[in-house]
Design a protein around this motif. Sequence first.
Motif, PDB file in Angstrom:
ATOM      1  N   ALA A 196       0.818  -1.224   0.000  1.00  0.00           N
ATOM      2  CA  ALA A 196       0.000   0.000   0.000  1.00  0.00           C
ATOM      3  C   ALA A 196       0.843   1.262   0.000  1.00  0.00           C
ATOM      4  O   ALA A 196       0.562   2.202  -0.729  1.00  0.00           O
ATOM      5  CB  ALA A 196      -0.984   0.027   1.169  1.00  0.00           C
ATOM      6  N   ILE A 197       1.889   1.354   0.856  1.00  0.00           N
ATOM      7  CA  ILE A 197       2.786   2.508   0.908  1.00  0.00           C
ATOM      8  C   ILE A 197       4.219   1.998   0.840  1.00  0.00           C
ATOM      9  O   ILE A 197       4.581   1.031   1.511  1.00  0.00           O
ATOM     10  CB  ILE A 197       2.596   3.325   2.198  1.00  0.00           C
ATOM     11  N   CYS A 198       5.033   2.665   0.018  1.00  0.00           N
ATOM     12  CA  CYS A 198       6.433   2.270  -0.108  1.00  0.00           C
ATOM     13  C   CYS A 198       7.291   3.526  -0.192  1.00  0.00           C
ATOM     14  O   CYS A 198       6.991   4.434  -0.975  1.00  0.00           O
ATOM     15  CB  CYS A 198       6.630   1.401  -1.341  1.00  0.00           C
ATOM     16  N   HIS A 199       8.364   3.573   0.635  1.00  0.00           N
ATOM     17  CA  HIS A 199       9.212   4.767   0.664  1.00  0.00           C
ATOM     18  C   HIS A 199      10.684   4.351   0.727  1.00  0.00           C
ATOM     19  O   HIS A 199      11.094   3.600   1.614  1.00  0.00           O
ATOM     20  CB  HIS A 199       8.866   5.638   1.872  1.00  0.00           C
ATOM     21  N   TYR A 200      11.443   4.860  -0.221  1.00  0.00           N
ATOM     22  CA  TYR A 200      12.889   4.707  -0.210  1.00  0.00           C
ATOM     23  C   TYR A 200      13.482   6.110  -0.244  1.00  0.00           C
ATOM     24  O   TYR A 200      13.531   6.746  -1.303  1.00  0.00           O
ATOM     25  CB  TYR A 200      13.367   3.897  -1.420  1.00  0.00           C
ATOM     26  N   PRO A 201      13.945   6.606   0.914  1.00  0.00           N
ATOM     27  CA  PRO A 201      14.446   7.989   0.957  1.00  0.00           C
ATOM     28  C   PRO A 201      15.710   8.196   0.137  1.00  0.00           C
ATOM     29  O   PRO A 201      15.981   9.310  -0.319  1.00  0.00           O
ATOM     30  CB  PRO A 201      14.691   8.239   2.439  1.00  0.00           C
ATOM     31  N   ASP A 202      16.483   7.122  -0.105  1.00  0.00           N
ATOM     32  CA  ASP A 202      17.709   7.262  -0.887  1.00  0.00           C
ATOM     33  C   ASP A 202      18.164   5.867  -1.320  1.00  0.00           C
ATOM     34  O   ASP A 202      17.780   4.849  -0.731  1.00  0.00           O
ATOM     35  CB  ASP A 202      18.804   7.943  -0.067  1.00  0.00           C
ATOM     36  N   GLY A 203      18.977   5.835  -2.394  1.00  0.00           N
ATOM     37  CA  GLY A 203      19.544   4.582  -2.854  1.00  0.00           C
ATOM     38  C   GLY A 203      18.551   3.621  -3.476  1.00  0.00           C
ATOM     39  O   GLY A 203      18.793   2.409  -3.501  1.00  0.00           O
ATOM     40  N   VAL A 204      17.435   4.119  -4.024  1.00  0.00           N
ATOM     41  CA  VAL A 204      16.418   3.222  -4.566  1.00  0.00           C
ATOM     42  C   VAL A 204      16.933   2.496  -5.809  1.00  0.00           C
ATOM     43  O   VAL A 204      16.593   1.327  -6.051  1.00  0.00           O
ATOM     44  CB  VAL A 204      15.126   4.007  -4.879  1.00  0.00           C
ATOM     45  N   ALA A 205      17.772   3.148  -6.597  1.00  0.00           N
ATOM     46  CA  ALA A 205      18.292   2.492  -7.794  1.00  0.00           C
ATOM     47  C   ALA A 205      19.168   1.303  -7.442  1.00  0.00           C
ATOM     48  O   ALA A 205      19.147   0.269  -8.127  1.00  0.00           O
ATOM     49  CB  ALA A 205      19.067   3.503  -8.642  1.00  0.00           C
ATOM     50  N   ALA A 206      19.941   1.425  -6.379  1.00  0.00           N
ATOM     51  CA  ALA A 206      20.798   0.315  -5.961  1.00  0.00           C
ATOM     52  C   ALA A 206      19.980  -0.848  -5.422  1.00  0.00           C
ATOM     53  O   ALA A 206      20.358  -2.016  -5.576  1.00  0.00           O
ATOM     54  CB  ALA A 206      21.796   0.801  -4.907  1.00  0.00           C
ATOM     55  N   ARG A 207      18.852  -0.558  -4.793  1.00  0.00           N
ATOM     56  CA  ARG A 207      18.016  -1.619  -4.237  1.00  0.00           C
ATOM     57  C   ARG A 207      17.262  -2.387  -5.334  1.00  0.00           C
ATOM     58  O   ARG A 207      16.870  -3.536  -5.123  1.00  0.00           O
ATOM     59  CB  ARG A 207      17.013  -1.030  -3.249  1.00  0.00           C
ATOM     60  N   PHE A 208      17.027  -1.728  -6.476  1.00  0.00           N
ATOM     61  CA  PHE A 208      16.272  -2.373  -7.559  1.00  0.00           C
ATOM     62  C   PHE A 208      17.099  -2.287  -8.852  1.00  0.00           C
ATOM     63  O   PHE A 208      16.820  -1.465  -9.735  1.00  0.00           O
ATOM     64  CB  PHE A 208      14.915  -1.705  -7.744  1.00  0.00           C
ATOM     65  N   PRO A 209      18.124  -3.116  -8.951  1.00  0.00           N
ATOM     66  CA  PRO A 209      19.018  -3.038 -10.124  1.00  0.00           C
ATOM     67  C   PRO A 209      18.324  -3.397 -11.438  1.00  0.00           C
ATOM     68  O   PRO A 209      18.804  -3.019 -12.501  1.00  0.00           O
ATOM     69  CB  PRO A 209      20.119  -4.055  -9.783  1.00  0.00           C
ATOM     70  N   GLU A 210      17.179  -4.113 -11.386  1.00  0.00           N
ATOM     71  CA  GLU A 210      16.490  -4.497 -12.612  1.00  0.00           C
ATOM     72  C   GLU A 210      15.612  -3.371 -13.164  1.00  0.00           C
ATOM     73  O   GLU A 210      15.146  -3.462 -14.304  1.00  0.00           O
ATOM     74  CB  GLU A 210      15.626  -5.735 -12.365  1.00  0.00           C
ATOM     75  N   ASP A 211      15.385  -2.336 -12.388  1.00  0.00           N
ATOM     76  CA  ASP A 211      14.539  -1.226 -12.831  1.00  0.00           C
ATOM     77  C   ASP A 211      15.396  -0.249 -13.632  1.00  0.00           C
ATOM     78  O   ASP A 211      16.106   0.601 -13.077  1.00  0.00           O
ATOM     79  CB  ASP A 211      13.904  -0.539 -11.622  1.00  0.00           C
ATOM     80  N   THR A 212      15.355  -0.364 -14.944  1.00  0.00           N
ATOM     81  CA  THR A 212      16.225   0.451 -15.797  1.00  0.00           C
ATOM     82  C   THR A 212      15.868   1.932 -15.749  1.00  0.00           C
ATOM     83  O   THR A 212      16.734   2.787 -15.929  1.00  0.00           O
ATOM     84  CB  THR A 212      16.121  -0.043 -17.250  1.00  0.00           C
ATOM     85  N   MET A 213      14.601   2.256 -15.514  1.00  0.00           N
ATOM     86  CA  MET A 213      14.188   3.663 -15.468  1.00  0.00           C
ATOM     87  C   MET A 213      14.922   4.406 -14.352  1.00  0.00           C
ATOM     88  O   MET A 213      15.358   5.554 -14.524  1.00  0.00           O
ATOM     89  CB  MET A 213      12.680   3.758 -15.269  1.00  0.00           C
ATOM     90  N   LEU A 214      15.062   3.764 -13.206  1.00  0.00           N
ATOM     91  CA  LEU A 214      15.735   4.412 -12.069  1.00  0.00           C
ATOM     92  C   LEU A 214      17.189   4.724 -12.415  1.00  0.00           C
ATOM     93  O   LEU A 214      17.702   5.799 -12.079  1.00  0.00           O
ATOM     94  CB  LEU A 214      15.667   3.505 -10.845  1.00  0.00           C
ATOM     95  N   HIS A 215      17.850   3.803 -13.099  1.00  0.00           N
ATOM     96  CA  HIS A 215      19.264   4.002 -13.424  1.00  0.00           C
ATOM     97  C   HIS A 215      19.442   4.996 -14.552  1.00  0.00           C
ATOM     98  O   HIS A 215      20.336   5.849 -14.497  1.00  0.00           O
ATOM     99  CB  HIS A 215      19.891   2.652 -13.804  1.00  0.00           C
TER     100      HIS A 215
END
Length: 670
Positions: free
Chosen positions: A218-237
């Motif tokens: 329902a709610i998800c928050h990554y204050p920093d380093g979200v790209a490193a946590r989800f290496p498969e998400d190309t949009m973040l990188h």
Amino acid sequence: MHVITLGVPRGVGEEFERRLQEEGSRHAVECRVQHARGQEELPEFLPPGLLVLWDAGGPVQDTLTLCQRLHARREPSRSQLVVLTSRGPDELHTLEQAGADECLAPPGGRWGARLIALERRLRSLEPSALVAPGGPNRMRTEATLQALLEFTLAEPGPDFFQVMVRQLAQALGITCALVGELDGSSVRKLACFNLGDFCELPPYALAGTPCEITVDQAICHYPDGVAARFPEDTMLHEQGLRSYLGAALRDSRGQPIGVLAILNDKPLEARQQDYALINAFAVRAGFELERRRQRDELERSRDLLQKTLDSVPEPLLVKDRGYRWAAMNSAFCRLIGRPLEELLGRTDRELLPRAEADTSRRQDEQVFTTGQPHEAEDTFTDASGQARVLVTRKTLFTGAGRPLLMVLSRDVTERRRLESQLRMADRMVSAGTLATGVAHEINNPLTFVSANLTWLEEQLTEMMVLPEALPEMREVLSETREGVGRIRELVQDLKSFARADDERTGPVDVHRVVDGALRLMRSAMRHRTQVVRAFGEVPPVRGNESRLGQVLVNLLVNALQALPARTADDNRIQVSTWREGPNHVVLEVEDNGQGMPLEVQRRIFEPFFTTKPVGVGTGLGLSICNTIVQSMGGRIEVRSQPGQGTAFKLRLPVDGVAAPFRGKEAVLPL
């Protein structure tokens, strides 16, 4: 200090709580410990403090997934996620990448002291970047609240989601804001505002993205380093995004249907009220998305219903209790002669003649009241104004909780016409049998009458007769033979009517036929009417002279019978001829008699149709005339006005040999 443990074994949990209480007493820190065996026992929004997760030592992916979900539900700036685990350095690093702030190995004497140190660290953290007590960040929160208020009160429109993400991104001063709809295991973009402008975002797989955690928690928050946590998400990188805050869009049943997310290229802190704000936007967006889904589903259902109705070849109509046309198929639209959009919501009385509409209303009310089906054969006026015969069945059924009337019509106009022709053919067979018998009975006496007249003529030639009387006697005998010949021709025409035999055709002098017919009718028309000949310059026509004479005599008889009882000077019959173009000659018989109404004009050429009293006419005369004229390649027409007279116009084809005549007009003495 508030501490929540998740999945910690009972013995370990008791040891953990005892040491924590001891360390807290030493540093004057009050500790409240809450034990939870599973995620379902956790509150929806995790309170500030410590969140302690037990790692049972199974597959590391299970612990990683659980760590990500807990991290998405907490407020990182005011809480710490601690994992009690015995894993090696590589796996510990993976857990930290998944959201763990620190990993401690159980059992250990450092528990209490380390946790107290973490609690002190929480107190020293800076306030949230989104909701700081004052300054620019406070203004940003007020702008977000203002945007939320506008969207709550605004009417939804086609650009609803575009306006939402743009104002949300501008109010928060973030890099990107997007709204997506769940489509199986992927997300389909509804609107994306990135770097100050709208952008295209193709559908992307949900797995391995922060949106997957958002949908689940329902709610998800990554204050920093979200790209490193989800290496498969190309949009973040690709876009260099560092922080993420998202909320799930849910329908009225609580099922996830989409995602609202804000992303930034800088760290993004948030407090509990920030979660409430983003969730409020998500609720509003979820309501609009569900409304659009329901609208699309309704349109698909309507389209399916319309296609189903259109598959019915016969006209079909559905009426509601107010007699309004609620649905119909294309066959019904063709019958009315208007498109579907112009017919929906209309009633019979708006589009049909009043008598037909009133009849239909009575039938509708009977079915609505009794619930019993009704079937009837009625006359219906179509779009071209032609009367058609419809067999209509009306049935009551319930749709969407309200009574509806289904009207199914079958056009039997052609069928009734064919049935009428079959009945007419049967009557024609009877008439043909009668005509053959009559012809046989008349021909027998005509044979010896003709022979006797021939003998008499021979005798008179040999007898001693006064010379001055002989010319007159011969003229009488000649006229008698001519009359007998006419009778024979009429009998032959009656037999032709029964057998439809072909007759020899050739050039016919129209004026000679007219003169002969007028001579035959002279005694009948004497003292009844004036006869006017208005002959134009016309060539011979192609046809049969005797049969054309029969037509003309019949028309003259009808004209004479149509004249009212008045002096001969007031009555008038005019026979006119003229050339019409290079290929046709017109022969017209016109009277100033009683005239005919339109309904009679439409039927006068039907066999056995007559307006004369019983015993006066058989109704075959004009039908025979029409047949004769058509067999000559011509056409017969009528025009009439009640009280003003009638005119029959014969349009005949010109024969190949031209024979000009001088035009003349005269009143015949009778």
